[in-house]
Every structure is written in C-alpha cells, then in structure tokens.
Enzyme design. Structure first.
Site, PDB file in Angstrom:
ATOM      1  CB  ALA A 180      31.704  53.373  30.980  1.00 41.60           C
ATOM      2  CB  SER A 181      26.885  55.205  33.620  1.00 38.70           C
ATOM      3  OG  SER A 181      25.826  54.858  32.666  1.00 38.70           O
TER       4      SER A 181
ATOM      5  CD  GLU B  33      27.974  44.451  35.608  1.00 35.08           C
ATOM      6  OE1 GLU B  33      28.509  44.166  36.363  1.00 35.08           O
ATOM      7  OE2 GLU B  33      27.908  45.467  34.997  1.00 35.08           O
TER       8      GLU B  33
ATOM      9  CB  ILE C 163      33.281  60.096  34.478  1.00 35.59           C
ATOM     10  CG1 ILE C 163      33.976  59.583  35.636  1.00 35.59           C
ATOM     11  CG2 ILE C 163      33.568  59.471  33.247  1.00 35.59           C
ATOM     12  CD1 ILE C 163      33.386  58.124  36.086  1.00 35.59           C
TER      13      ILE C 163
ATOM     14  CG  HIS D 181      31.356  46.750  36.008  1.00 38.18           C
ATOM     15  ND1 HIS D 181      30.164  46.865  36.425  1.00 38.18           N
ATOM     16  CD2 HIS D 181      31.896  47.923  36.473  1.00 38.18           C
ATOM     17  CE1 HIS D 181      29.873  47.983  37.160  1.00 38.18           C
ATOM     18  NE2 HIS D 181      30.859  48.651  36.915  1.00 38.18           N
ATOM     19  CB  ILE D 182      37.036  46.448  32.675  1.00 42.86           C
ATOM     20  CG1 ILE D 182      36.887  46.926  31.272  1.00 42.86           C
ATOM     21  CG2 ILE D 182      37.089  44.921  32.964  1.00 42.86           C
ATOM     22  CD1 ILE D 182      37.951  46.159  30.271  1.00 42.86           C
ATOM     23  N   GLY D 183      35.687  49.639  33.314  1.00 42.55           N
ATOM     24  CA  GLY D 183      35.821  51.086  33.107  1.00 42.55           C
ATOM     25  C   GLY D 183      36.868  51.565  34.011  1.00 42.55           C
ATOM     26  N   GLY D 184      36.823  51.280  35.315  1.00 39.18           N
ATOM     27  CA  GLY D 184      37.803  51.541  36.200  1.00 39.18           C
ATOM     28  C   GLY D 184      39.183  50.904  36.574  1.00 39.18           C
TER      29      GLY D 184
END
Length: 407
Positions: free
Chosen positions: A228-229, A259, A152, A282-285
């Site tokens: 975003a890790s 979370e 990434i 937590h929507i990075g992916g």
C-alpha cells in the site's frame, strides 16, 4: 481575487477552508494532462491535485502565475519537485492525515489473506462451496515484517501487535521501535521468517522494484505480500510468477506501476484472476475521515503560505515560519543559494530608505528563501529592481492593508 483549482475530487473540506480565506475556488472531478492542464496552470495561483495528475517540468513552465502546489495525499512523486523549486513554487502535502486509514486497511488485509478470503469469496460468487480449514490461519502468533518503519509502518505494527502478531521491521534509517517490534538487519532478514510482509516505503530510485524475483525467493514459502506504498516498489511480473509457483501464498496490492487516470479508464494487471489476491484501486487513504483531514491540512498550508509566506511542511523548500504580517509590508524572496544574495537585497532596500523590521532566511540545497518585514511598502519600481537582482527566482510582496493577499 486569488484563484484556486482543485482537481480529482478533493474533499469539500479543502474548498471550505480556502473559501473562508477569501479565495476563488473551482473544482474538477478528474485528473488533467496536456493542454487542458496547461490552461488551468496558467489561470490559477494555487492548484490542488491528488495522485493521478502529474506535473512535469514542461507543465510547470506553463505556470507563470502559480504560487504553490498542494498535493492532497501523502506522496509527491507526481510532481517534478526540482522544476517546482527552480520556479520558486513550494509544494505541500499531508504526510500524516491518512496514516490510520492505511494502517487499518493493511492489517485487515493481512487477516483476510491469512484466512484465504479472496479465493473463497470468488468461489462463493461462482456458486462453489469451499468450506474447510486447510491453509487458513489466525493472525495471532504470526510474524509481520514491515518494510519501511515510518509513520504508517509503525502504526501498522502497533495495530498488529494488538492482535497478537509478532512484528519485525526493516528501514534504511535507524528507527525507534514501538511496542515489542524488533529491527531486522537487512531486507532479506526481515522477510525470511515472516508470514506477512507489508511495504511502506517512498518511490525513489533506490526502492524501484526492490521486491523483485530475488527478494521474493527469500520469502518464507507461502508468505503473504501487501503493498500500500508505491506501485514502483514491486516487480509485478515477478510477483505474479511467485504466486503461481506457490512461493508467495497471497497478495494484497493497492498501488500499481501504471494506474488508470480516471475511474472511466480500464485497469489491467498480471495479478488479475489469481487466487488469494486482493486488488484495490489505490484506496489506502480513501476514507471519509482521511480525505477530510487531508483537505483541511493541505488547504491550511496553502493559505498560510499565501497570506504569511510560511513554508512549514513544504517538501521542496527551505522552511520559514514568520508569523502573521504585522508590519506595513512583507517581502518574500526566493533566490539561488549563492554568496551576496542577501546583501544585494538589503542594499536596495537601504537605498530606498526602507528599514528592515525583521528578517528570516533559510536555505535548502541550491535554494534560498528570505522573508523580510519592512517599515513601509516598496514602490512598484523597487519591486521590479528587486525581482531583477541576479539569482532571484521569484519575488512577492504581502501588504498588511490587503490582509496578506498576494500583490
């Protein structure tokens, strides 16, 4: 029929791929824990989770029939990998399928932070007109520091360079740079002159709170931070203070130390209501494309393991790729990596008059995994004897006439 449970709204592409393989697929929308999770683990041979369901050693002890775990995401920190390995359970994930989605989010967040969009958006919603150029900058010509230059991180660098940003990166492993990116000698060197710092490291004891008050103090004043890790990488209290002090000029945080388990639970963070801060759940992916690709990738790995014994891509297991079952039976043996394990196995087979048509052995740490193709299927008594050999963690037989289904 082999039963599979998919939790946390895993994409339908996974269900379709698993059903095509003749498996019985059940789905649940949210994460599970405690007694409910134990019931599911006891009743299924395969389970698919995302990041909210945590499989601890105690949970895995309730999974006597579980053959494999599919993490339909990048990370596997939500699974006790040592406990899974000790139980003879390989764990699969999707390390590449959402790379583009995360990279696009990070680069777009860098632009929004540099333009101070979060605070201007908040003011506009409150009826305040904050037109002005003060404190707003173009991305072109700015320096982006990437901490963690893996799949990434390197993709982020490529996209950032296409926008005219200078890219530096820091990684504990030597990495070949892409484009014009330059390696920094240390974390402090990477962040010292960066206008934006983005994090792409795994959750390990070494990375826990790696961005703390000391590192934040080394930031160029007014620099932006993007994470975003993993939520454990940033000391949130220290970041909140650095934002209030103006040491950090803005932040975009997608992952947090704690979370909510589901969308129904409340979310609380010290970063709430701070200006120029983007908080995302937590929507990075979390794009349709990424989730579809993840569903296909992990489901394919689970089916491949179930039907052939292949462990390519397992994060905790020796990797073996024996190919399709083209013999009467295939024996899968997970054992402790100790002298004599293979000899004991082969001796029992020879005593029963079973010839070995092919054999694949790999070891990883304390675990050995041997896949043996046989010229005839073993009897139930022989299976019991093989499973009772010292050091055997799990034994399974695939029969060609059962289309590779688990016996």
């Amino acid at each position: 029929m082999t039963k599979v449970m998919l939790l946390e709204n895993i994409h339908e592409s996974a269900s379709e791929r698993l059903a095509e393989a003749g498996l019985q697929v059940d789905r649940r929308a949210g994460a599970l824990a405690g007694g409910e999770l134990h019931e599911v683990l006891a009743a299924n041979e395969l389970i698919g989770i995302r990041s909210a369901t945590h499989l601890h050693a105690e949970d895995i002890r309730h999974a006597a029939n579980l053959l494999s775990i599919g993490c339909f995401c990048i990370g596997t920190s939500q699974v006790d990998l040592a406990a899974a390995t000790a139980a003879g359970i390989p764990v699969f994930n999707a390390p590449f399928s959402n790379t583009r989605s995360v990279a696009e989010l990070v680069v777009s967040e860098a632009v929004m932070l540099l333009r101070r969009i979060p605070e201007k958006n908040t003011l506009a919603h409150a009826g305040k007109w904050a037109k002005g150029a003060a404190g707003a900058f173009e991305a072109r010509g700015k320096t982006l520091a990437i901490v963690g230059y893996g799949n990434i991180g390197s993709q982020v660098g490529v996209l950032a360079e296409a926008m005219g940003m200078r890219v530096v990166y820091y990684d504990v492993q030597p990495r070949l740079s892409l484009g014009s990116a330059k390696a920094a000698g240390s974390l402090a060197d990477a962040v010292a002159h960066a206008d934006v710092v983005t994090l792409h490291v795994p959750a390990t004891p070494r990375t826990r709170n790696m961005i703390d008050a000391t590192v934040l103090a080394a930031f160029k004043r007014g620099a932006m931070l993007i994470n975003a890790s993993r939520g454990s990488v940033v000391d949130i209290a220290a970041l909140a203070q650095a934002l209030r002090d103006g040491r950090v000029g803005g932040a975009a945080i997608d992952v947090f130390p704690s979370e909510p388990k589901s969308n129904k639970d409340a979310f609380v963070s010290e970063l709430q209501n701070l200006p120029n801060v983007l908080l995302t759940p937590h929507i990075g992916g979390s794009t349709e494309e990424a989730q579809q690709n993840i569903g296909v990738e992990v489901a394919a790995k689970l089916v491949n393991y179930l039907t052939t014994g292949a462990t390519i891509g397992a994060v905790n297991f020796p990797e073996v790729d024996p190919g399709p079952v083209d013999c009467p039976a295939r024996l899968l043996n997970v054992h402790g990596n100790a002298p004599g394990a293979l000899a004991a196995l082969n001796t029992l087979l020879a005593r029963e008059g079973i010839n070995i048509a092919g054999q694949h052995l790999e070891t990883r740490g304390t675990t050995g995994y041997v896949v043996t193709d046989l010229d005839k299927a073993p009897s139930a008594e022989l299976e019991q004897a093989l499973a009772a050999l010292p050091g055997v963690l799990r034994l399974r037989v695939l029969r060609r006439d059962e289309a590779g289904a688990a016996s």
